[in-house]
Design an enzyme around this catalytic site. Structure first.
Site, short mmCIF file in Angstrom:
data_model
loop_
_atom_site.label_atom_id
_atom_site.label_comp_id
_atom_site.label_asym_id
_atom_site.label_seq_id
_atom_site.Cartn_x
_atom_site.Cartn_y
_atom_site.Cartn_z
N ASP A 105 42.54 33.65 -3.61
CA ASP A 105 41.47 34.35 -4.33
C ASP A 105 40.10 34.26 -3.64
O ASP A 105 39.09 34.52 -4.27
CB ASP A 105 41.35 33.78 -5.74
CG ASP A 105 40.98 32.30 -5.75
OD1 ASP A 105 41.25 31.61 -4.75
OD2 ASP A 105 40.41 31.84 -6.75
N GLU A 106 40.08 33.93 -2.36
CA GLU A 106 38.80 33.67 -1.70
C GLU A 106 38.88 34.05 -0.23
O GLU A 106 39.88 33.77 0.43
CB GLU A 106 38.46 32.19 -1.85
CG GLU A 106 37.11 31.78 -1.35
CD GLU A 106 36.87 30.28 -1.54
OE1 GLU A 106 35.78 29.83 -1.16
OE2 GLU A 106 37.77 29.57 -2.04
#
Length: 482
Positions: A105-106
């Protein structure tokens, strides 16, 4: 440092929990906790509603239940999270060839390399366009930071949370950082932060004023030099799309030193599982398991064990890490724990066969060594309870399909029953029904997409305002704003 804020950092907001809320209409706006639900379970992600009640990641689930007894507690669905992550990373890849994923998610993105931004106005437009595209394609929100360096872009995205954008104009870094807590800097966890606080340093300004020599004296040469550069806002690391990683590791710094040996072991095992998750995302395997322990007095110990073949088996890594812990004295308390795997390689057919053969050989040796005498009865393994079997077959939060009622998700199971809420990501909150755990009409199912009809972004980001280097004039202010 770049003269324009063309490094972008994207961080999805409470990713696992937000994905669960998007998939389950009845949970939207409510406290949701995703993680292990057993007696040694640990919180992976908490929704913002749960965070307001004091729940946070890495917290024991038992403690989270005391703080938020009415929250929904769900077992992670990594197949869904990987699908959504792939959608997000595909959008990032349209902005630049230089995308550096840090986790599901990053990621960092070099906008300049993609020709999508070369000044503040075009960077801001790209960031806002990205946030809109992510919401349209996945139904989720992400926070964006824009700056002239990776460190500052990451700080900006953290400050923009949730669901915001912050652009840091080059030249304003020191002024922005000065009043912030030292904890905002990468690598400054609770233990280091407390060590600096005792030395009278609580803000980034204090670190900059202390000077490099004093920081080296306090925290060591390597850390002190880097800490001083960060306090001055200096970071020249490039965005690297393809890194030949030599290792994969995860670590946690604890707010309070751990003294309970059982808790320490549980944390090591949890970190081992997280480490394997990262290995699998990278499609790699490794031969050497490494344990890192930082004790109460800041002394750091490392132990390693080399396996006979590469693995990405969570059980193998977890058991190796637990064995390594046995040789470490944790008396006095533990500040930080880490588990890593080195000697990375792509899996080959020979590796798989070797690993399986080794496992069989070790198991056979163990049986021979511990074989009971002929006259001794062989004890029967303890049978799992019906509730344990139900929990494994019907994990809370996972998808099911009923031939009469359609798609739903497990709210819970026990006493021979499983409770299901029937709803879909695009429906209204659904009704709840309870079935026998062996109901022939009920079966596990795959997750549904979070967005029923995803828009066509095949030509995106062509619609974004072009950077000046692309021949179009950029417009808009360059002020930093959340």
């Amino acid at each position: 440092m770049r003269p324009a804020p063309t490094i972008l950092h994207l961080d999805m907001d409470a990713f696992y929990a937000s994905a669960e809320q998007a998939a389950k209409p009845s949970l939207r706006g409510k406290a949701v906790v995703v993680g292990g639900l057993g007696p040694r379970g640990v919180v992976a992600t908490a929704s913002y509603e749960a965070r307001r009640l004091g729940v946070h990641s890495a917290m024991p689930t038992a403690q989270a239940r005391r703080l938020a007894p009415n929250a929904a507690y769900l077992v992670p669905r990594f197949s869904l999270y990987r699908t959504v992550s792939d959608q997000v990373m595909e959008l990032l890849g349209r902005l630049s060839p230089l995308v550096e994923p840090l986790s599901l998610d990053e990621a960092f993105v070099d906008l300049e390399a993609g020709g999508t931004a070369d000044d503040s106005a075009s960077a801001r437009a790209t960031g806002e366009g990205l946030r809109a595209a992510i919401r349209a394609v996945t139904g989720l929100s992400g926070s964006v930071g824009l700056a002239g360096s990776k460190m500052l872009a990451k700080i900006a995205s953290e400050e923009a949370k949730p669901d915001g954008l912050l652009l840091i104009e080059p030249g304003t870094e020191r002024e922005l950082l000065a009043p912030m807590s030292v904890r905002i800097l990468p690598g400054v966890g609770p233990a280091t932060g407390d060590h600096l606080r005792r030395a009278g340093m609580t803000t980034v300004h204090d670190l900059a004023e202390a000077g490099e020599a004093e920081l080296v004296r306090l925290v060591g040469k390597a850390h002190g030099h880097g800490l001083h550069r960060m306090a001055l806002g200096l970071d020249d690391r490039p965005v690297v799309a393809e890194r030949d990683a030599k290792s994969v590791s995860v670590e946690d710094t604890f707010d309070v030193d751990l003294h309970d040996r059982v808790r320490v072991r549980a944390e090591v095992e949890r970190l081992a599982v997280r480490c394997v998750e990262r290995l699998r995302v990278a499609d790699r395997s490794g031969r050497t398991v490494v344990l890192k322990v930082r004790r109460y007095d800041f002394s750091t110990l490392t132990r390693s064990e080399t396996l006979r073949g590469p693995t990405d088996d969570p059980t193998v890594v977890r058991e190796a890490a637990a064995r390594l812990l046995e040789s470490v004295d944790t008396t006095g308390g533990v500040r930080l724990l880490g588990v890593g795997v080195t000697g990375l390689a792509d899996y080959t057919q020979e590796d798989l066969f070797a690993q399986a053969a080794d496992a069989r050989e070790l198991a056979q040796r163990d049986r021979e060594h511990h074989a009971p005498a002929a006259e001794e009865p062989v004890p029967e393994p303890e049978a799992d309870s019906a509730d344990q079997l139900a929990a494994r077959r019907w994990p809370a939060g996972h998808d099911v399909h009923h031939e009469e009622h359609g798609h739903g998700w497990v709210q819970g199971s026990g006493i021979g029953r499983v409770t299901v809420r029937f709803e879909e990501p695009w429906s209204a909150p659904g009704r709840v029904l309870t079935f026998r755990i062996d109901d022939p009409l009920l079966r596990p199912a795959d997750p549904l997409p979070l967005v029923r009809e995803s828009p066509d972004y095949s030509s995106w980001p062509a619609s974004l305002p072009k950077s000046r280097s692309s021949g179009a004039a950029a417009s808009g202010g360059g002020e930093s704003s959340p």
